[in-house]
Design an enzyme around this catalytic site. Structure first.
Site, PDB file in Angstrom:
ATOM      1  N   ASP A 192       0.847  -1.193   0.000  1.00  0.00           N
ATOM      2  CA  ASP A 192       0.000   0.000   0.000  1.00  0.00           C
ATOM      3  C   ASP A 192       0.883   1.243   0.000  1.00  0.00           C
ATOM      4  O   ASP A 192       1.666   1.455   0.926  1.00  0.00           O
ATOM      5  CB  ASP A 192      -0.911  -0.004   1.232  1.00  0.00           C
ATOM      6  CG  ASP A 192      -2.020   1.025   1.115  1.00  0.00           C
ATOM      7  OD1 ASP A 192      -1.954   1.873   0.196  1.00  0.00           O
ATOM      8  OD2 ASP A 192      -2.952   0.989   1.934  1.00  0.00           O
ATOM      9  N   HIS A 251      -0.477   4.391  -0.315  1.00  0.00           N
ATOM     10  CA  HIS A 251      -1.252   5.509   0.238  1.00  0.00           C
ATOM     11  C   HIS A 251      -1.121   6.783  -0.611  1.00  0.00           C
ATOM     12  O   HIS A 251      -1.199   7.889  -0.074  1.00  0.00           O
ATOM     13  CB  HIS A 251      -0.822   5.820   1.679  1.00  0.00           C
ATOM     14  CG  HIS A 251      -0.809   4.628   2.579  1.00  0.00           C
ATOM     15  ND1 HIS A 251      -1.963   4.026   3.043  1.00  0.00           N
ATOM     16  CD2 HIS A 251       0.220   3.897   3.080  1.00  0.00           C
ATOM     17  CE1 HIS A 251      -1.639   2.997   3.813  1.00  0.00           C
ATOM     18  NE2 HIS A 251      -0.330   2.886   3.831  1.00  0.00           N
ATOM     19  N   GLU A 269      -1.199  -0.778  -4.105  1.00  0.00           N
ATOM     20  CA  GLU A 269      -2.408  -0.026  -3.767  1.00  0.00           C
ATOM     21  C   GLU A 269      -2.107   1.466  -3.736  1.00  0.00           C
ATOM     22  O   GLU A 269      -1.117   1.884  -3.132  1.00  0.00           O
ATOM     23  CB  GLU A 269      -2.913  -0.500  -2.399  1.00  0.00           C
ATOM     24  CG  GLU A 269      -4.135   0.253  -1.906  1.00  0.00           C
ATOM     25  CD  GLU A 269      -4.684  -0.366  -0.619  1.00  0.00           C
ATOM     26  OE1 GLU A 269      -4.530  -1.591  -0.428  1.00  0.00           O
ATOM     27  OE2 GLU A 269      -5.262   0.380   0.185  1.00  0.00           O
ATOM     28  N   GLU A 327     -10.412   3.553  -2.160  1.00  0.00           N
ATOM     29  CA  GLU A 327     -10.870   4.030  -0.855  1.00  0.00           C
ATOM     30  C   GLU A 327     -11.159   5.520  -0.872  1.00  0.00           C
ATOM     31  O   GLU A 327     -11.845   6.035   0.014  1.00  0.00           O
ATOM     32  CB  GLU A 327      -9.846   3.694   0.231  1.00  0.00           C
ATOM     33  CG  GLU A 327      -8.526   4.417   0.094  1.00  0.00           C
ATOM     34  CD  GLU A 327      -7.443   3.812   0.985  1.00  0.00           C
ATOM     35  OE1 GLU A 327      -7.271   4.314   2.095  1.00  0.00           O
ATOM     36  OE2 GLU A 327      -6.773   2.848   0.571  1.00  0.00           O
ATOM     37  N   HIS A 338     -12.847  -1.799   1.181  1.00  0.00           N
ATOM     38  CA  HIS A 338     -11.841  -1.189   2.044  1.00  0.00           C
ATOM     39  C   HIS A 338     -12.397  -1.105   3.464  1.00  0.00           C
ATOM     40  O   HIS A 338     -13.556  -0.755   3.652  1.00  0.00           O
ATOM     41  CB  HIS A 338     -11.521   0.213   1.519  1.00  0.00           C
ATOM     42  CG  HIS A 338     -10.421   0.886   2.258  1.00  0.00           C
ATOM     43  ND1 HIS A 338     -10.637   1.958   3.081  1.00  0.00           N
ATOM     44  CD2 HIS A 338      -9.103   0.637   2.290  1.00  0.00           C
ATOM     45  CE1 HIS A 338      -9.478   2.346   3.585  1.00  0.00           C
ATOM     46  NE2 HIS A 338      -8.533   1.577   3.122  1.00  0.00           N
TER      47      HIS A 338
HETATM   48 MG   LIG Z   1      -4.980   1.940   1.477  1.00  0.00          MG
END
Ligand SMILES: [Mg+2]
Length: 297
Positions: A181, A183, A207, A233, A283
């Site tokens: 991930d 972010h 991700e 998300e 998510h």
């Molecule tokens: Mg995430």
């Protein structure tokens, strides 16, 4: 059939915001509208919505969803959609409780008895990765998700790519699969390099390698790498999702049920994704009554 008598919301530490819908027979349902860091904004959105819904038939979930969506000039976004999500989830819960069936029965019944899971291991410091991964292995897990990198500059030293590679190598050496991930911490020049560098280690997915406000860059990246790309998300409706499906730039869509319009809209998004051969992984970093929270880490 019973009209809505009240809609209340409750802040619960550390960061949760729960919504309770009660009908005039004092039956109730719980939903979640947590929007991390923006609790007061969601509460304000709920205040505007709640007064309009008292007296609506609680069973009419789709009608209520559309009423909230269309009630003002402005639509969408994380604050408004989290408020809508909290009410939608609570209405499904209320209906399930009234009929004494799980919500999945109202959605058409179950389609599987078990589901693949992965567990979060953090991974900000390479030294912690191995310890955390071993703990998950001991729990019987076969897959983990971990932080891939700290913030990177638009152009950073190639050496920062090495630490990311080192982390996934540690996890793979234990026999675990890993999703990474990001972010949205990367920018395009580094994302391109990192995706290529990671390919030999075959992560399950990367991700949010880029933020969703850069759809052109995500499309380019998806054509540049064979690693599956996951995000969603920070997409809040079926209309937010549409472009990424049409661009074929997402492989695993991750709508957050508490931000993306609740159970109703998440199911619609899942159906759209199916028509583009895109996987769905809801998510879920939020509270204890969150749908699927017992399944998805
Ligand atoms: Mg995430």
């Amino acid at each position: 059939m019973a009209p809505i008598k009240s809609i209340e919301y409750f802040r619960v530490k550390p960061r949760w915001l729960f919504v309770k819908v009660t009908d005039n027979e004092d039956k109730f349902g719980w939903g979640e509208a947590t929007l991390e860091g923006h609790t007061q904004a969601v509460e304000g959105a709920l205040d505007e919505i709640i007064g309009r819904l008292v007296g609506y038939e609680a069973d009419d979930i789709e009608h209520i969803w559309q009423t909230i969506w269309r009630l003002g000039f402005y639509r969408g976004g994380p604050v408004f959609m989290s408020a809508l999500s909290g009410i939608d989830i609570a209405l499904w819960d209320l209906k399930g409780r009234r009929l004494n069936v799980p919500v999945y029965q109202l959605l058409g019944g179950k389609v599987r008895n078990k589901v693949q899971v992965y567990a979060w291991i953090g991974g900000d410091r390479p030294s912690d990765v191995e310890v955390a991964a071993k703990a998950r292995l001991a729990q019987g897990l076969k897959c983990v998700k971990m932080n891939a990198t700290e913030d990177m500059n638009w152009l950073d030293s190639p050496s920062v790519l090495d630490s990311c590679i080192e982390r996934i190598k540690q996890v793979k050496a234990l026999g675990l699969d890993a999703g990474l991930d990001f972010h949205g911490r990367l920018h395009r020049p580094m994302a391109k390099q990192l995706a290529k560098a990671l390919e030999p280690y075959r992560p399950l997915f990367i991700e949010e390698p880029l933020l969703v406000e850069h759809p052109e860059a995500i499309k380019q990246l998806s054509q540049h790498t064979t690693i599956p790309i996951a995000f969603g998300e920070r997409l809040y409706t079926r209309w937010d999702v549409k472009r990424f499906l049409e661009d074929a730039s997402v492989d695993v869509l991750q709508p957050d049920i508490a931000h993306a319009g609740g159970i109703s809209e998440t199911k619609r998004i899942a159906t759209m994704a199916e028509t583009y051969d895109v996987a769905i992984a809801p998510h879920c970093p939020l509270g204890e009554i969150y749908p699927f929270s017992s399944f998805i880490s």
